[in-house]
Design a protein around this motif. Structure first.
Motif, mmCIF file in Angstrom:
data_model
loop_
_atom_site.group_PDB
_atom_site.id
_atom_site.type_symbol
_atom_site.label_atom_id
_atom_site.label_comp_id
_atom_site.label_asym_id
_atom_site.label_seq_id
_atom_site.Cartn_x
_atom_site.Cartn_y
_atom_site.Cartn_z
ATOM 1 N N LEU A 183 15.406 -0.462 10.465
ATOM 2 C CA LEU A 183 14.136 -0.715 9.785
ATOM 3 C C LEU A 183 13.011 0.102 10.415
ATOM 4 O O LEU A 183 12.101 0.556 9.718
ATOM 5 C CB LEU A 183 13.786 -2.207 9.848
ATOM 6 C CG LEU A 183 14.600 -3.117 8.956
ATOM 7 C CD1 LEU A 183 14.281 -4.573 9.272
ATOM 8 C CD2 LEU A 183 14.324 -2.823 7.503
ATOM 9 N N ASN A 184 13.059 0.280 11.736
ATOM 10 C CA ASN A 184 12.052 1.113 12.399
ATOM 11 C C ASN A 184 12.107 2.539 11.874
ATOM 12 O O ASN A 184 11.076 3.175 11.661
ATOM 13 C CB ASN A 184 12.263 1.114 13.915
ATOM 14 C CG ASN A 184 11.822 -0.170 14.560
ATOM 15 O OD1 ASN A 184 10.907 -0.826 14.108
ATOM 16 N ND2 ASN A 184 12.497 -0.541 15.640
ATOM 17 N N LEU A 185 13.309 3.047 11.658
ATOM 18 C CA LEU A 185 13.469 4.398 11.137
ATOM 19 C C LEU A 185 12.922 4.500 9.714
ATOM 20 O O LEU A 185 12.220 5.451 9.375
ATOM 21 C CB LEU A 185 14.940 4.803 11.163
ATOM 22 C CG LEU A 185 15.282 6.185 10.616
ATOM 23 C CD1 LEU A 185 14.555 7.270 11.392
ATOM 24 C CD2 LEU A 185 16.782 6.410 10.659
ATOM 25 N N HIS A 186 13.201 3.505 8.889
ATOM 26 C CA HIS A 186 12.686 3.503 7.520
ATOM 27 C C HIS A 186 11.157 3.512 7.521
ATOM 28 O O HIS A 186 10.530 4.228 6.738
ATOM 29 C CB HIS A 186 13.189 2.281 6.744
ATOM 30 C CG HIS A 186 14.657 2.294 6.486
ATOM 31 N ND1 HIS A 186 15.267 3.191 5.644
ATOM 32 C CD2 HIS A 186 15.644 1.514 6.974
ATOM 33 C CE1 HIS A 186 16.561 2.973 5.615
ATOM 34 N NE2 HIS A 186 16.823 1.953 6.413
ATOM 35 N N THR A 187 10.557 2.732 8.408
ATOM 36 C CA THR A 187 9.098 2.678 8.506
ATOM 37 C C THR A 187 8.532 4.023 8.931
ATOM 38 O O THR A 187 7.536 4.497 8.380
ATOM 39 C CB THR A 187 8.678 1.578 9.495
ATOM 40 O OG1 THR A 187 9.210 0.333 9.045
ATOM 41 C CG2 THR A 187 7.172 1.462 9.598
ATOM 42 N N ALA A 188 9.178 4.656 9.897
ATOM 43 C CA ALA A 188 8.711 5.964 10.365
ATOM 44 C C ALA A 188 8.824 7.012 9.264
ATOM 45 O O ALA A 188 7.909 7.828 9.078
ATOM 46 C CB ALA A 188 9.507 6.391 11.597
ATOM 47 N N ILE A 189 9.921 7.006 8.536
ATOM 48 C CA ILE A 189 10.105 7.976 7.453
ATOM 49 C C ILE A 189 9.054 7.759 6.363
ATOM 50 O O ILE A 189 8.499 8.711 5.821
ATOM 51 C CB ILE A 189 11.535 7.906 6.891
ATOM 52 C CG1 ILE A 189 12.508 8.468 7.929
ATOM 53 C CG2 ILE A 189 11.655 8.651 5.570
ATOM 54 C CD1 ILE A 189 13.960 8.294 7.587
ATOM 55 N N LEU A 190 8.759 6.512 6.052
ATOM 56 C CA LEU A 190 7.727 6.226 5.065
ATOM 57 C C LEU A 190 6.365 6.764 5.523
ATOM 58 O O LEU A 190 5.623 7.353 4.729
ATOM 59 C CB LEU A 190 7.640 4.723 4.807
ATOM 60 C CG LEU A 190 6.578 4.268 3.817
ATOM 61 C CD1 LEU A 190 6.810 4.898 2.447
ATOM 62 C CD2 LEU A 190 6.568 2.754 3.716
ATOM 63 N N ALA A 191 6.053 6.603 6.799
ATOM 64 C CA ALA A 191 4.788 7.119 7.329
ATOM 65 C C ALA A 191 4.727 8.640 7.213
ATOM 66 O O ALA A 191 3.690 9.204 6.845
ATOM 67 C CB ALA A 191 4.605 6.674 8.786
ATOM 68 N N GLN B 222 2.807 13.567 4.401
ATOM 69 C CA GLN B 222 3.107 14.756 3.594
ATOM 70 C C GLN B 222 2.364 14.708 2.261
ATOM 71 O O GLN B 222 1.829 15.718 1.806
ATOM 72 C CB GLN B 222 4.602 14.862 3.331
ATOM 73 C CG GLN B 222 5.416 15.301 4.510
ATOM 74 C CD GLN B 222 6.905 15.277 4.201
ATOM 75 O OE1 GLN B 222 7.379 14.479 3.396
ATOM 76 N NE2 GLN B 222 7.652 16.148 4.868
ATOM 77 N N HIS B 223 2.345 13.537 1.646
ATOM 78 C CA HIS B 223 1.639 13.377 0.370
ATOM 79 C C HIS B 223 0.154 13.673 0.545
ATOM 80 O O HIS B 223 -0.446 14.398 -0.262
ATOM 81 C CB HIS B 223 1.845 11.963 -0.165
ATOM 82 C CG HIS B 223 1.129 11.691 -1.435
ATOM 83 N ND1 HIS B 223 1.551 12.176 -2.652
ATOM 84 C CD2 HIS B 223 -0.003 10.986 -1.682
ATOM 85 C CE1 HIS B 223 0.711 11.787 -3.590
ATOM 86 N NE2 HIS B 223 -0.232 11.062 -3.027
ATOM 87 N N PHE B 224 -0.445 13.145 1.605
ATOM 88 C CA PHE B 224 -1.867 13.379 1.873
ATOM 89 C C PHE B 224 -2.126 14.863 2.139
ATOM 90 O O PHE B 224 -3.085 15.445 1.619
ATOM 91 C CB PHE B 224 -2.324 12.522 3.057
ATOM 92 C CG PHE B 224 -3.765 12.716 3.424
ATOM 93 C CD1 PHE B 224 -4.773 12.329 2.552
ATOM 94 C CD2 PHE B 224 -4.106 13.286 4.634
ATOM 95 C CE1 PHE B 224 -6.111 12.507 2.881
ATOM 96 C CE2 PHE B 224 -5.444 13.462 4.972
ATOM 97 C CZ PHE B 224 -6.439 13.083 4.100
ATOM 98 N N GLN B 225 -1.253 15.480 2.928
ATOM 99 C CA GLN B 225 -1.404 16.900 3.225
ATOM 100 C C GLN B 225 -1.313 17.736 1.947
ATOM 101 O O GLN B 225 -2.126 18.645 1.737
ATOM 102 C CB GLN B 225 -0.336 17.339 4.222
ATOM 103 C CG GLN B 225 -0.450 18.786 4.640
ATOM 104 C CD GLN B 225 0.655 19.186 5.596
ATOM 105 O OE1 GLN B 225 1.742 18.628 5.572
ATOM 106 N NE2 GLN B 225 0.367 20.159 6.437
ATOM 107 N N ASN B 226 -0.360 17.431 1.092
ATOM 108 C CA ASN B 226 -0.248 18.158 -0.176
ATOM 109 C C ASN B 226 -1.481 17.972 -1.039
ATOM 110 O O ASN B 226 -1.941 18.911 -1.690
ATOM 111 C CB ASN B 226 1.007 17.725 -0.933
ATOM 112 C CG ASN B 226 2.265 18.232 -0.286
ATOM 113 O OD1 ASN B 226 2.260 19.239 0.417
ATOM 114 N ND2 ASN B 226 3.363 17.528 -0.514
#
Length: 134
Positions: A92-100, A105-109
């Motif tokens: 779950l920690n990995l999923h949270t990190a990937i979502l962040a 990336q979305h904000f940067q784009n």
């Protein structure tokens, strides 16, 4: 909630280091009914946060079906085996990190679409976001 503590409470409720889907369901239902030991609040957290989290879990269990909860178990179990282990639960920690990272990336784009890709794009953005002294 600390994932290790949550998993510890879950596995202790079944007396094993591995948790099956049926055990997961029984644990959630027992948490909803208040008949199982509560998952401990995170270290350094407020005692009342554990009560709020227990109520949130109880509310969630009452709003979901057994099939929904089985789907949650499956999503926590990337190996697709019959049991859930601590390593699976901690993913779950990995999923949270990937979502962040995806959000960043979305904000940067969006920034690049709005302001271009020039070297001073971030300076422009930070200047635009600075509070106005008043």
């Amino acid at each position: 909630i600390c994932l290790a503590a949550a998993y510890e409470a879950l596995s202790a409720s079944v007396g094993a280091r591995q948790v099956r889907a049926a055990d997961f369901e029984r644990f959630l239902v027992a948490q909803q009914r208040g008949s199982a030991p509560a998952v401990p609040a995170p270290a350094g957290g407020r005692a009342s946060s554990g009560v709020v989290q227990a109520q949130a879990l109880s509310d969630w269990v009452s709003k979901t079906s057994a099939d929904d909860r089985a789907a949650v178990f499956a999503s926590l179990n990337p190996s697709g085996s019959d049991v859930l282990e601590l390593a699976d639960f901690q993913s779950l920690n990995l999923h949270t990190a990937i979502l962040a990272v995806r959000r960043l990336q979305h904000f940067q784009n969006w920034l690049f679409d709005q302001f271009g890709r020039a070297g001073d794009v971030f300076k422009q953005v930070f200047k635009a976001l600075e509070p106005v002294d008043g």
